[in-house]
Design a protein around this motif. Structure first.
Motif, PDB file in Angstrom:
ATOM      1  N   MET A 343       0.832  -1.198   0.000  1.00  0.00           N
ATOM      2  CA  MET A 343       0.000   0.000   0.000  1.00  0.00           C
ATOM      3  C   MET A 343       0.868   1.250   0.000  1.00  0.00           C
ATOM      4  O   MET A 343       1.916   1.297   0.661  1.00  0.00           O
ATOM      5  CB  MET A 343      -0.919  -0.008   1.225  1.00  0.00           C
ATOM      6  CG  MET A 343      -2.075   0.958   1.145  1.00  0.00           C
ATOM      7  SD  MET A 343      -3.349   0.558   2.387  1.00  0.00           S
ATOM      8  CE  MET A 343      -4.455   1.939   2.133  1.00  0.00           C
ATOM      9  N   THR A 344       0.456   2.235  -0.761  1.00  0.00           N
ATOM     10  CA  THR A 344       1.137   3.515  -0.778  1.00  0.00           C
ATOM     11  C   THR A 344       0.099   4.622  -0.854  1.00  0.00           C
ATOM     12  O   THR A 344      -1.101   4.337  -0.985  1.00  0.00           O
ATOM     13  CB  THR A 344       2.129   3.610  -1.944  1.00  0.00           C
ATOM     14  OG1 THR A 344       2.938   4.782  -1.786  1.00  0.00           O
ATOM     15  CG2 THR A 344       1.416   3.670  -3.289  1.00  0.00           C
ATOM     16  N   ASN A 345       0.558   5.869  -0.765  1.00  0.00           N
ATOM     17  CA  ASN A 345      -0.392   6.977  -0.768  1.00  0.00           C
ATOM     18  C   ASN A 345       0.221   8.216  -1.387  1.00  0.00           C
ATOM     19  O   ASN A 345       1.442   8.319  -1.545  1.00  0.00           O
ATOM     20  CB  ASN A 345      -0.841   7.301   0.659  1.00  0.00           C
ATOM     21  CG  ASN A 345       0.290   7.828   1.512  1.00  0.00           C
ATOM     22  OD1 ASN A 345       1.102   7.049   2.037  1.00  0.00           O
ATOM     23  ND2 ASN A 345       0.380   9.148   1.686  1.00  0.00           N
ATOM     24  N   GLY A 346      -0.642   9.169  -1.742  1.00  0.00           N
ATOM     25  CA  GLY A 346      -0.171  10.425  -2.296  1.00  0.00           C
ATOM     26  C   GLY A 346      -1.305  11.225  -2.898  1.00  0.00           C
ATOM     27  O   GLY A 346      -2.460  10.785  -2.918  1.00  0.00           O
ATOM     28  N   CYS A 347      -0.957  12.407  -3.417  1.00  0.00           N
ATOM     29  CA  CYS A 347      -1.951  13.267  -4.074  1.00  0.00           C
ATOM     30  C   CYS A 347      -2.162  12.844  -5.526  1.00  0.00           C
ATOM     31  O   CYS A 347      -3.291  12.860  -6.018  1.00  0.00           O
ATOM     32  CB  CYS A 347      -1.486  14.723  -4.032  1.00  0.00           C
ATOM     33  SG  CYS A 347      -1.282  15.369  -2.355  1.00  0.00           S
ATOM     34  N   VAL A 379      -5.619  17.822  -0.108  1.00  0.00           N
ATOM     35  CA  VAL A 379      -4.615  18.326  -1.044  1.00  0.00           C
ATOM     36  C   VAL A 379      -4.452  19.843  -0.866  1.00  0.00           C
ATOM     37  O   VAL A 379      -3.335  20.372  -0.854  1.00  0.00           O
ATOM     38  CB  VAL A 379      -4.977  17.994  -2.506  1.00  0.00           C
ATOM     39  CG1 VAL A 379      -4.009  18.685  -3.470  1.00  0.00           C
ATOM     40  CG2 VAL A 379      -4.953  16.487  -2.738  1.00  0.00           C
ATOM     41  N   ARG A 380      -5.562  20.545  -0.703  1.00  0.00           N
ATOM     42  CA  ARG A 380      -5.481  21.997  -0.489  1.00  0.00           C
ATOM     43  C   ARG A 380      -4.727  22.334   0.796  1.00  0.00           C
ATOM     44  O   ARG A 380      -3.961  23.303   0.848  1.00  0.00           O
ATOM     45  CB  ARG A 380      -6.893  22.596  -0.463  1.00  0.00           C
ATOM     46  CG  ARG A 380      -7.532  22.734  -1.847  1.00  0.00           C
ATOM     47  CD  ARG A 380      -8.789  23.577  -1.810  1.00  0.00           C
ATOM     48  NE  ARG A 380      -9.885  22.893  -1.140  1.00  0.00           N
ATOM     49  CZ  ARG A 380     -10.748  22.089  -1.749  1.00  0.00           C
ATOM     50  NH1 ARG A 380     -10.630  21.860  -3.060  1.00  0.00           N
ATOM     51  NH2 ARG A 380     -11.725  21.508  -1.081  1.00  0.00           N
ATOM     52  N   ARG A 387      -4.423  24.009  -5.703  1.00  0.00           N
ATOM     53  CA  ARG A 387      -4.393  22.578  -5.986  1.00  0.00           C
ATOM     54  C   ARG A 387      -5.589  21.901  -5.312  1.00  0.00           C
ATOM     55  O   ARG A 387      -6.112  22.415  -4.321  1.00  0.00           O
ATOM     56  CB  ARG A 387      -3.071  21.989  -5.444  1.00  0.00           C
ATOM     57  CG  ARG A 387      -1.818  22.620  -6.058  1.00  0.00           C
ATOM     58  CD  ARG A 387      -1.495  22.085  -7.418  1.00  0.00           C
ATOM     59  NE  ARG A 387      -1.174  20.684  -7.340  1.00  0.00           N
ATOM     60  CZ  ARG A 387       0.056  20.200  -7.039  1.00  0.00           C
ATOM     61  NH1 ARG A 387       1.055  21.046  -6.832  1.00  0.00           N
ATOM     62  NH2 ARG A 387       0.267  18.915  -6.982  1.00  0.00           N
ATOM     63  N   PRO A 388      -6.065  20.750  -5.812  1.00  0.00           N
ATOM     64  CA  PRO A 388      -5.484  20.007  -6.924  1.00  0.00           C
ATOM     65  C   PRO A 388      -5.922  20.550  -8.284  1.00  0.00           C
ATOM     66  O   PRO A 388      -6.943  21.218  -8.389  1.00  0.00           O
ATOM     67  CB  PRO A 388      -6.056  18.610  -6.714  1.00  0.00           C
ATOM     68  CG  PRO A 388      -7.399  18.853  -6.085  1.00  0.00           C
ATOM     69  CD  PRO A 388      -7.211  20.049  -5.191  1.00  0.00           C
ATOM     70  N   ARG A 395      -8.488  11.786 -10.463  1.00  0.00           N
ATOM     71  CA  ARG A 395      -7.200  11.207 -10.071  1.00  0.00           C
ATOM     72  C   ARG A 395      -7.315   9.711  -9.786  1.00  0.00           C
ATOM     73  O   ARG A 395      -6.440   8.920 -10.159  1.00  0.00           O
ATOM     74  CB  ARG A 395      -6.652  11.946  -8.839  1.00  0.00           C
ATOM     75  CG  ARG A 395      -6.209  13.375  -9.151  1.00  0.00           C
ATOM     76  CD  ARG A 395      -5.671  14.100  -7.930  1.00  0.00           C
ATOM     77  NE  ARG A 395      -6.734  14.582  -7.046  1.00  0.00           N
ATOM     78  CZ  ARG A 395      -6.751  14.402  -5.728  1.00  0.00           C
ATOM     79  NH1 ARG A 395      -5.782  13.724  -5.133  1.00  0.00           N
ATOM     80  NH2 ARG A 395      -7.741  14.887  -5.004  1.00  0.00           N
ATOM     81  N   MET A 396      -8.399   9.323  -9.148  1.00  0.00           N
ATOM     82  CA  MET A 396      -8.593   7.905  -8.808  1.00  0.00           C
ATOM     83  C   MET A 396      -8.825   7.058 -10.056  1.00  0.00           C
ATOM     84  O   MET A 396      -8.303   5.947 -10.164  1.00  0.00           O
ATOM     85  CB  MET A 396      -9.755   7.758  -7.826  1.00  0.00           C
ATOM     86  CG  MET A 396      -9.492   8.389  -6.467  1.00  0.00           C
ATOM     87  SD  MET A 396     -10.911   8.287  -5.345  1.00  0.00           S
ATOM     88  CE  MET A 396     -10.843   6.580  -4.837  1.00  0.00           C
ATOM     89  N   VAL A 397      -9.600   7.584 -10.998  1.00  0.00           N
ATOM     90  CA  VAL A 397      -9.879   6.834 -12.230  1.00  0.00           C
ATOM     91  C   VAL A 397      -8.593   6.594 -13.017  1.00  0.00           C
ATOM     92  O   VAL A 397      -8.355   5.493 -13.538  1.00  0.00           O
ATOM     93  CB  VAL A 397     -10.928   7.573 -13.087  1.00  0.00           C
ATOM     94  CG1 VAL A 397     -10.996   6.982 -14.494  1.00  0.00           C
ATOM     95  CG2 VAL A 397     -12.292   7.517 -12.436  1.00  0.00           C
ATOM     96  N   VAL A 398      -7.733   7.600 -13.109  1.00  0.00           N
ATOM     97  CA  VAL A 398      -6.475   7.457 -13.840  1.00  0.00           C
ATOM     98  C   VAL A 398      -5.579   6.430 -13.165  1.00  0.00           C
ATOM     99  O   VAL A 398      -4.988   5.558 -13.819  1.00  0.00           O
ATOM    100  CB  VAL A 398      -5.757   8.819 -13.955  1.00  0.00           C
ATOM    101  CG1 VAL A 398      -4.350   8.639 -14.507  1.00  0.00           C
ATOM    102  CG2 VAL A 398      -6.550   9.762 -14.849  1.00  0.00           C
ATOM    103  N   LEU A 399      -5.476   6.475 -11.848  1.00  0.00           N
ATOM    104  CA  LEU A 399      -4.655   5.504 -11.124  1.00  0.00           C
ATOM    105  C   LEU A 399      -5.183   4.079 -11.297  1.00  0.00           C
ATOM    106  O   LEU A 399      -4.416   3.132 -11.493  1.00  0.00           O
ATOM    107  CB  LEU A 399      -4.611   5.863  -9.640  1.00  0.00           C
ATOM    108  CG  LEU A 399      -3.710   7.033  -9.258  1.00  0.00           C
ATOM    109  CD1 LEU A 399      -4.044   7.532  -7.863  1.00  0.00           C
ATOM    110  CD2 LEU A 399      -2.237   6.620  -9.338  1.00  0.00           C
TER     111      LEU A 399
END
Length: 474
Positions: A343-347, A379-380, A387-388, A395-399
């Motif tokens: 598991m990892t995380n980020g904006c 994110v803000r 941002r974002p 962002r979730m769909v692209v990932l």
């Protein structure tokens, strides 16, 4: 829903019911007869298939289960052909042979893959010896995990209530594919599997979902039946019990022929019950199997390979982006299967090559990769009000579209510490110059026996530099 690969070979099932031979004459219909206004079919192929309760047994055998089929046939060529076909597929047959009856045979005339006509050769009700059939059933019950009664209304199950009573006394799970309107005959069964039209013929037309569920429950209570699995065509399936109701959407993309779909559904349900799967998991597999078989011509079966391909395909399409609660269940299932969860995380605001390389390296550390994504509000807090650039959903769909990513989940807080401490992946991966003890949630995961890995980002790749370049600031 994530369901592990089933070990159906451990299942021992008895199928009892009306057995029949499905015969197909296929060819081309290129003209109309001068004798009458009917198409003329030039027959090219003749094929015999297993039908009725035999198709239930065949489905079980095709999926690796151990199955014995009990039924009644005549002392004729059709009966011999049927038994030979079944035994060639690994189905053990113990038929009552009635010398003065005709084995049931259904002849379908096909042209251009369409059924033009069906001819039924049968003498029903069948002259069945209750004692002969009951003696055979009693012989197999002690070593069986489940028994399926496949009723086509031909007479084999005229005394089904007595057969059910014996199965219950032996402690064997009872599943019934019912026929007719007298469901009292199936009293005390564990599961019945009517389709919607069959059920409404018994309980009356249901104007809405609540009416359907309430009448289904009333039927169960009246006949002391535990579970109703309702097959609903394009509306999928609904599992009705005294308290719980669970529905699944239909899985078929193209419906070519519904012949035998009910046989497949009850076969897979029986296999699931026999190996101890929950009813929800068994229903999930049965729903997928039904979706596969209606895309085939005629009475057909599903292979284990087809079922597992459908399992992975459906899971991947439904579970790229998941909720936190769904993900908790998914991780529990995956760990049960021995899978290592990363598991990892980020904006991940503007996805670039550095992100992709980092995620691929993370996935290489285990079997499944989960990416937790900061909400727009968090994110803000981290990056400022500009941002974002892309919304959370974008962002979730692209990932989720990346081959290396299995599931994507969002979190509202500034750090994912609470999420990590709840989900407890095997490995947390973080990019940059962190030390493992500095990673949010790392202490929870380490205490649970997991670990934290630090990966280096790709030089020269950053979202900030991409934004500056787009604005002409570099």
């Amino acid at each position: 829903m994530l369901v592990s690969a089933p070990e159906f070979k451990q299942a021992h099932i008895v199928v009892v019911g009306d057995v029949m031979l499905d015969r197909y004459w296929s060819g081309l219909a290129g003209r109309i007869s001068p004798e009458a206004p009917v198409p003329v079919v030039r027959v090219k192929d003749i094929e015999d298939r297993i039908g009725g309760a035999g198709n239930v047994a065949l489905n079980i055998a095709k999926l690796g289960g151990q199955v014995t089929l009990l039924g009644v046939i005549g002392d004729d060529a059709e009966g011999q052909i049927l038994q030979k076909l079944l035994e060639a597929e690994g189905v053990a047959c113990d038929f009552v042979v009635e010398p003065n009856m005709r084995s049931i045979c259904k002849l379908r005339i096909m042209a251009q893959h369409q059924q033009l006509l069906r001819l039924d050769f049968e003498e029903t009700p069948l002259p069945v010896s209750k004692e002969a059939l009951l003696a055979r059933l009693a012989q197999y019950l002690p070593k069986s995990d489940a028994v399926v009664f496949s009723d086509y209304g031909k007479g084999t199950l005229a005394h089904v209530s007595e057969y059910i009573a014996h199965a219950r006394q032996a402690g064997v799970k009872v599943l019934v594919d019912p026929k007719g309107v007298d469901y009292g005959r199936y009293a005390q069964a564990d599961i019945i599997t009517p389709n919607l039209s069959e059920l409404q013929a018994v309980v009356g037309a249901c104007g809405d979902e609540n009416s359907l569920i309430e009448r289904g429950r009333s039927l169960l209570k009246r006949h002391q039946i535990e579970t109703l699995l309702l097959t609903r065509g394009e509306a999928g399936m609904t599992l009705i019990q005294d308290i719980h109701v669970h529905s699944l959407p239909a899985q078929a993309k193209d419906v070519f022929d519904v012949t035998g779909a009910g046989d497949t559904v009850i076969a897979v349900m029986a296999l699931g019950v026999a190996i101890g799967k929950t009813l929800h998991d068994a229903m999930y597999l049965a729903n997928l199997a039904g979706g596969i078989v209606v895309g085939k011509l005629g009475t057909s079966t599903v292979s284990l390979q087809e079922l597992m391909r459908a399992t992975h395909s459906e899971r991947d399409s439904q579970y790229g982006v998941v909720s936190e609660d769904e993900l908790a269940q998914i991780i529990a299932k995956a760990k049960t299967n021995g899978e290592r969860i990363i598991m990892t995380n980020g904006c991940f605001d503007l996805l670039h090559a550095g992100h992709v390389t980092y995620l691929e390296q993370a996935r290489a550390l285990g079997d499944r990769l989960i990416v937790a994504v900061n909400s727009d509000a968090s994110v803000r807090q981290l990056k400022g009000n500009a941002r974002p650039i892309n919304s959370l959903q974008q962002r979730m769909v692209v990932l989720a579209a990346l081959a290396c990513v299995d599931w994507v989940v969002s979190f509202e807080e500034e750090t994912p510490e609470r999420l990590y401490c709840r989900l407890l992946p095997d490995v947390i991966v973080k990019g940059g110059d962190y030390r493992p003890e500095q990673v949010a949630g790392g202490d929870c995961v380490i205490k649970a026996g997991g670990e934290v890995k630090i990966l280096q980002f790709v030089d020269g790749q950053s979202t900030t530099s991409m934004i500056k370049k787009a604005r002409g600031e570099e």
